[in-house]
Design an enzyme around this catalytic site. Structure first.
Site, PDB file in Angstrom:
ATOM      1  N   CYS A   2       0.761  -1.334  -0.091  1.00 23.60           N
ATOM      2  CA  CYS A   2      -0.194   0.030  -0.050  1.00 23.60           C
ATOM      3  C   CYS A   2       0.678   1.230   0.046  1.00 23.60           C
ATOM      4  O   CYS A   2       1.797   1.270   0.473  1.00 23.60           O
ATOM      5  CB  CYS A   2      -1.068   0.139   1.164  1.00 23.60           C
ATOM      6  SG  CYS A   2      -2.047  -1.369   1.202  1.00 23.60           S
ATOM      7  N   ARG A  27       3.786  -0.346  -4.906  1.00 24.45           N
ATOM      8  CA  ARG A  27       3.528  -0.701  -3.533  1.00 24.45           C
ATOM      9  C   ARG A  27       2.146  -1.573  -3.400  1.00 24.45           C
ATOM     10  O   ARG A  27       1.965  -2.043  -2.505  1.00 24.45           O
ATOM     11  CB  ARG A  27       3.353   0.229  -2.680  1.00 24.45           C
ATOM     12  CG  ARG A  27       4.903   1.279  -2.623  1.00 24.45           C
ATOM     13  CD  ARG A  27       4.683   2.348  -1.654  1.00 24.45           C
ATOM     14  NE  ARG A  27       4.637   1.788  -0.122  1.00 24.45           N
ATOM     15  CZ  ARG A  27       5.740   1.796   0.344  1.00 24.45           C
ATOM     16  NH1 ARG A  27       6.850   1.947   0.122  1.00 24.45           N
ATOM     17  NH2 ARG A  27       5.558   1.191   1.728  1.00 24.45           N
ATOM     18  N   TRP A  74      -2.740  -2.493  -1.662  1.00 25.30           N
ATOM     19  CA  TRP A  74      -2.426  -4.056  -1.891  1.00 25.30           C
ATOM     20  C   TRP A  74      -3.223  -4.725  -1.032  1.00 25.30           C
ATOM     21  O   TRP A  74      -2.960  -4.760   0.412  1.00 25.30           O
ATOM     22  CB  TRP A  74      -0.787  -4.255  -1.617  1.00 25.30           C
ATOM     23  CG  TRP A  74      -0.390  -5.592  -1.943  1.00 25.30           C
ATOM     24  CD1 TRP A  74       0.178  -5.958  -3.153  1.00 25.30           C
ATOM     25  CD2 TRP A  74       0.144  -6.675  -0.880  1.00 25.30           C
ATOM     26  NE1 TRP A  74       0.372  -7.410  -2.789  1.00 25.30           N
ATOM     27  CE2 TRP A  74       0.478  -7.801  -1.533  1.00 25.30           C
ATOM     28  CE3 TRP A  74      -0.485  -6.960   0.287  1.00 25.30           C
ATOM     29  CZ2 TRP A  74       0.330  -9.177  -0.978  1.00 25.30           C
ATOM     30  CZ3 TRP A  74      -0.145  -8.211   1.126  1.00 25.30           C
ATOM     31  CH2 TRP A  74       0.235  -9.008   0.395  1.00 25.30           C
ATOM     32  N   ASN A 100      -1.733   2.462   5.903  1.00 24.79           N
ATOM     33  CA  ASN A 100      -1.068   1.273   5.248  1.00 24.79           C
ATOM     34  C   ASN A 100      -0.368   0.577   6.451  1.00 24.79           C
ATOM     35  O   ASN A 100       0.028   1.023   7.270  1.00 24.79           O
ATOM     36  CB  ASN A 100       0.263   1.934   4.480  1.00 24.79           C
ATOM     37  CG  ASN A 100       1.477   0.668   4.257  1.00 24.79           C
ATOM     38  OD1 ASN A 100       1.077  -0.328   4.221  1.00 24.79           O
ATOM     39  ND2 ASN A 100       2.713   1.215   3.953  1.00 24.79           N
ATOM     40  N   GLY A 101      -0.819  -0.925   6.351  1.00 21.50           N
ATOM     41  CA  GLY A 101      -0.432  -1.686   7.697  1.00 21.50           C
ATOM     42  C   GLY A 101      -1.548  -2.891   7.842  1.00 21.50           C
ATOM     43  O   GLY A 101      -2.349  -3.025   6.963  1.00 21.50           O
ATOM     44  N   GLU A 487      19.061 -16.358  -7.188  1.00 19.01           N
ATOM     45  CA  GLU A 487      18.429 -15.141  -7.535  1.00 19.01           C
ATOM     46  C   GLU A 487      17.941 -14.914  -8.860  1.00 19.01           C
ATOM     47  O   GLU A 487      16.660 -14.487  -9.162  1.00 19.01           O
ATOM     48  CB  GLU A 487      19.530 -14.022  -7.516  1.00 19.01           C
ATOM     49  CG  GLU A 487      19.344 -12.676  -7.836  1.00 19.01           C
ATOM     50  CD  GLU A 487      18.149 -11.960  -7.324  1.00 19.01           C
ATOM     51  OE1 GLU A 487      17.389 -12.632  -6.374  1.00 19.01           O
ATOM     52  OE2 GLU A 487      17.615 -10.919  -7.799  1.00 19.01           O
ATOM     53  N   LYS A 491      14.055 -14.027  -9.931  1.00 17.94           N
ATOM     54  CA  LYS A 491      13.604 -13.010 -10.970  1.00 17.94           C
ATOM     55  C   LYS A 491      12.557 -13.449 -11.877  1.00 17.94           C
ATOM     56  O   LYS A 491      11.677 -12.808 -12.366  1.00 17.94           O
ATOM     57  CB  LYS A 491      15.094 -12.556 -11.500  1.00 17.94           C
ATOM     58  CG  LYS A 491      15.151 -11.041 -11.961  1.00 17.94           C
ATOM     59  CD  LYS A 491      15.676 -10.274 -10.714  1.00 17.94           C
ATOM     60  CE  LYS A 491      14.910 -10.323  -9.366  1.00 17.94           C
ATOM     61  NZ  LYS A 491      15.415  -9.610  -8.247  1.00 17.94           N
ATOM     62  N   GLU A 494       9.052 -14.188 -10.768  1.00 23.53           N
ATOM     63  CA  GLU A 494       8.246 -12.953 -10.178  1.00 23.53           C
ATOM     64  C   GLU A 494       7.967 -12.028 -11.555  1.00 23.53           C
ATOM     65  O   GLU A 494       6.555 -11.801 -11.421  1.00 23.53           O
ATOM     66  CB  GLU A 494       8.811 -12.211  -9.060  1.00 23.53           C
ATOM     67  CG  GLU A 494      10.152 -11.474  -9.383  1.00 23.53           C
ATOM     68  CD  GLU A 494      10.656 -10.472  -8.309  1.00 23.53           C
ATOM     69  OE1 GLU A 494      11.802 -10.065  -8.312  1.00 23.53           O
ATOM     70  OE2 GLU A 494       9.933  -9.996  -7.462  1.00 23.53           O
ATOM     71  N   HIS A 510      20.104 -36.239  -6.688  1.00 20.24           N
ATOM     72  CA  HIS A 510      19.575 -36.566  -5.350  1.00 20.24           C
ATOM     73  C   HIS A 510      17.936 -36.372  -5.526  1.00 20.24           C
ATOM     74  O   HIS A 510      17.265 -36.418  -4.658  1.00 20.24           O
ATOM     75  CB  HIS A 510      20.139 -35.905  -4.215  1.00 20.24           C
ATOM     76  CG  HIS A 510      21.532 -36.292  -3.931  1.00 20.24           C
ATOM     77  ND1 HIS A 510      21.926 -37.606  -3.720  1.00 20.24           N
ATOM     78  CD2 HIS A 510      22.618 -35.768  -4.449  1.00 20.24           C
ATOM     79  CE1 HIS A 510      23.198 -37.514  -3.683  1.00 20.24           C
ATOM     80  NE2 HIS A 510      23.837 -36.482  -4.178  1.00 20.24           N
ATOM     81  N   LYS A 607       6.181  -3.727  -3.929  1.00 21.68           N
ATOM     82  CA  LYS A 607       7.758  -3.418  -3.790  1.00 21.68           C
ATOM     83  C   LYS A 607       8.272  -3.663  -2.540  1.00 21.68           C
ATOM     84  O   LYS A 607       9.229  -4.038  -2.138  1.00 21.68           O
ATOM     85  CB  LYS A 607       7.927  -2.073  -4.081  1.00 21.68           C
ATOM     86  CG  LYS A 607       9.593  -1.508  -4.145  1.00 21.68           C
ATOM     87  CD  LYS A 607      10.533  -2.189  -5.184  1.00 21.68           C
ATOM     88  CE  LYS A 607      11.918  -1.888  -5.047  1.00 21.68           C
ATOM     89  NZ  LYS A 607      12.570  -3.099  -6.062  1.00 21.68           N
TER      90      LYS A 607
HETATM   91  O1  M6R Z   1      13.153  -3.902   0.570  1.00 15.81           O
HETATM   92  P1  M6R Z   1      13.782  -5.323   0.841  1.00 15.81           P
HETATM   93  O2  M6R Z   1      15.232  -5.544   0.281  1.00 15.81           O
HETATM   94  O3  M6R Z   1      13.650  -5.597   2.257  1.00 15.81           O
HETATM   95  O4  M6R Z   1      12.942  -6.280  -0.054  1.00 15.81           O
HETATM   96  C1  M6R Z   1      13.224  -7.686   0.279  1.00 15.81           C
HETATM   97  C2  M6R Z   1      12.376  -8.549  -0.954  1.00 15.81           C
HETATM   98  O5  M6R Z   1      11.018  -8.255  -0.682  1.00 15.81           O
HETATM   99  C3  M6R Z   1      12.759  -8.130  -2.315  1.00 15.81           C
HETATM  100  O6  M6R Z   1      14.002  -8.471  -2.324  1.00 15.81           O
HETATM  101  C4  M6R Z   1      12.061  -9.096  -3.451  1.00 15.81           C
HETATM  102  O7  M6R Z   1      12.280 -10.351  -3.115  1.00 15.81           O
HETATM  103  C5  M6R Z   1      12.216  -8.581  -4.509  1.00 15.81           C
HETATM  104  N1  M6R Z   1      10.909  -8.472  -5.281  1.00 15.81           N
HETATM  105  C6  M6R Z   1      12.960  -9.389  -5.446  1.00 15.81           C
HETATM  106  O8  M6R Z   1      13.027  -8.966  -6.723  1.00 15.81           O
END
Ligand code: M6R
Length: 612
Positions: A2, A27, A74, A100-101, A487, A491, A494, A510, A607
């Protein structure tokens, strides 16, 4: 999760609010809405879906109010719908609130308010807030100019959970009240106008001067003034902080998407994070740190705790700290770490990595480590973010604002910063080794090598076009390359919604090798010359079972063995993730584009994950 925006000034509030929401949309994008004060009455305009839907609402252009609050959602409590969209009003239409929260005790408060005659129109936790404020407002017998503030303060004392809240009241058309607990909120100071936002980039084009707010502090904003109070309503003084980021750093600057722009910003982000003071001749220093040999030698362990991509950057940190400093280092996911009674004491150093500095689980893990007596160090990209205010020490990546939900330049900046941190530790510990001086030289050459790596873009785009319709893609690696595989897989998932897995190459046999069938795409990362032969054997195992193979490497290997090979520049193994992830960032990006998806705002994600 949010985004909230607020404005009080002399200009029409609605366009400023909508502009802010568009910038905060990463957000959350389930619904959007604004509330302004129009001729002494509160007005609310909101709808399900993206912020741009607000432009089509009847009457939105007729709003003239110069004070207003806004929200992009969100969804947590209550499905995405118009009635669950913020802002929410109390029953008497005196207060309008965005939040937000998560209000954890909202059921209890809702029952209490229902017993007192209040009616609820949404399924949200937020709707209790305006009604609770109204409840206390009505109970207050004094009618002085602090009545609004007292009502907000009393209501907030009843809230459990996390919140960043903006409230306007039709009886106080020249004031807005904001407060926060565990959710981000900044105040931007202008000339005869003030701004509120969940984060700095959204209002950077209006001001560079910001006030940062601590938990439970309350703020009364008027056009010319910003007055701060502690939780007991004692006035407090605060100074503004000037933010160096320029407004264009939060714009797309001609790129189609923020993600692509951020991928291409990596040479600059890495250069800035390395900093002008870093060199081969002198010892590494951090102005913010004062660790001693005695303290570092006394450590039983270092923990690196983070979420998502930041956690994968932590794996590179573990590799460097253990190999250079010989201090046992564990990496953990914040949401697990905090609930497993970790073995942390005053001989443990706990490092927390968070781009936003607002990730709820990471902050909670940090608080836990502090309670257990450990020293805490935050690595963040956002000056003054919550995590940096909680930690004993903070150091910063200088990646500039990262807007795309998928993290790219923040990841590589985190890897470089934690590697430099490990050099700093090694030098304090007087670990004289050639490895350290070679690493320093290689770090300084990185920005140029990133530029070279980015030139591979076309080849990668072409490969992405061949595989974008795949259902599953596998990533393999050994050693530090396995961290990159993780990683890369995150990527891809997502932003392309392709199912993907990453495995240590040697672990395939395994179990996971059962998933390998004809024509499946397997991408391997191979940058460590001590592990090349072993990894090639594992790739052979999947080739034998019909897999199509792409290899990202800086080694001289027989190219005919694989369907496709992408050669990246050679570099020091400690920082190789910074180069090897770049083709894979581009790979995910082009696949997502080819599928016609919204690269910057992938479904279900936000984000900044400010809920647990
Ligand atoms: O703001 P932060 O670095 O704490 O966020 C952590 C994760 O939410 C963030 O890295 C998330 O995994 C990304 N969307 C990955 O691309």
């Amino acid at each position: 999760m949010c985004g909230i925006v607020g404005y009080i000034g002399t200009k029409k509030a609605s366009p400023i609010l909508i502009n802010g929401l568009i910038r905060l949309e990463y957000r959350g994008y389930d619904s959007a809405g604004i509330s302004t004060i129009e001729k002494e009455e509160l007005s609310i305009m909101k709808d399900k879906g993206r912020v741009k839907n607000l432009y089509h609402l009847k009457g939105i252009d007729d709003l003239t109010g110069t004070i207003g609050i806004a929200h992009t959602r969100w969804a947590t409590h209550g499905k995405p719908s118009k009635e669950n969209s913020h802002p929410h009003m109390d029953n008497s239409k005196t207060f309008s609130v965005v939040h937000n929260g998560i209000i954890e005790n909202y059921n209890e408060l809702r029952n209490f308010l229902t017993d007192n005659g209040y009616i609820f129109y949404s399924q949200t936790d937020t709707e209790v807030i305006p009604n609770l404020v109204h409840y206390y407002y009505e109970k207050d017998e004094k009618t002085d100019n602090l009545r609004f503030l007292r009502a907000v303060k009393n209501a907030c004392s009843d809230l459990k959970g996390s919140f960043a809240i903006e409230i306007i009241c039709k009886d106080y058309p020249d004031n807005m009240i904001v407060t926060r607990k565990d959710s981000p909120l900044v105040i931007g100071k202008g000339e005869n106008e003030n701004y509120i936002s969940s984060d700095i980039p959204a209002i950077l084009s209006f001001t560079r001067n910001f006030y940062l707010l601590n938990d439970f502090e309350l703020v009364v904003l008027s056009r010319n003034n910003v007055v701060f109070y502690d939780k007991d309503l004692n006035p407090i003084e605060k100074d503004t902080k000037t933010i160096e980021w320029n407004a264009s750093s939060a714009e797309k600057d001609g790129y189609e998407d923020f993600m692509l722009k951020e991928i291409y910003e990596q040479p600059t982000a890495i250069r800035e994070t390395i900093g002008a003071k870093f060199n081969e001749e002198t010892k590494c220093e951090f102005d913010e740190l004062n660790f001693t040999k005695e303290y570092l030698s006394s450590l039983n362990k270092i923990y690196i705790v983070a979420c998502g991509t930041a956690m994968y950057a932590g794996l590179a940190g573990k590799n460097a700290i253990e190999k250079l400093c010989k201090i046992p280092t564990e990496v953990d996911v914040a949401s697990e770490f905090r609930y497993r009674d970790p073995l942390v004491d005053d001989k443990t150093l706990c490092i927390f990595i968070s781009q936003s500095g607002e990730t709820a689980d990471t902050i909670a893990a940090l608080k836990l480590c502090k309670e257990k007596g450990a020293k805490t160090l935050a690595i963040s990209n956002v000056i003054g973010s919550s995590i940096t205010r909680e930690a004993d020490y903070s150091i910063y990546t200088h990646a500039g604002p990262e807007i795309a939900v998928a993290s790219t330049k923040a990841y590589t900046s985190q890897v470089i910063l934690i590697t430099i941190l490990s050099i700093y530790f090694a030098e304090i510990l007087d670990i004289e080794c050639e490895k350290v001086s070679l690493l320093k030289r290689d770090i300084l050459q990185l920005p140029k090598k990133i530029e070279e790596t980015l030139k591979l873009s076309e080849v990668i785009e072409e490969f992405s076009k061949k595989v974008y319709q795949e259902k599953d893609i596998f990533f393999l690696g050994r050693g530090i390359d396995e961290a990159v595989a993780k990683e890369a897989s995150l990527k891809l998932k997502e932003i392309s919604y392709i199912h993907s897995e990453s495995y240590p190459a040697g672990e395939l046999k395994h179990g996971p090798i059962a998933l390998i069938e004809n024509d499946i795409t397997v991408i391997s990362i191979m940058t460590d010359n001590t592990l090349v032969e072993k990894t090639i054997s594992n790739i052979q195992e999947v080739i034998t079972r019909g897999a199509k193979t792409l290899v990202i490497t800086n080694q001289n290997v027989d190219e005919d063995m694989f369907d496709r090979i992408i050669k990246i520049p050679e570099t020091n193994p400690f920082v190789s993730p910074i180069l090897s992830i770049i083709p894979l960032q581009l790979f995910s990006y082009y696949i997502s584009k080819e599928k016609g998806l919204d690269v910057d705002k992938p479904r279900n994600l936000a984000k900044s994950v400010t809920v647990e």
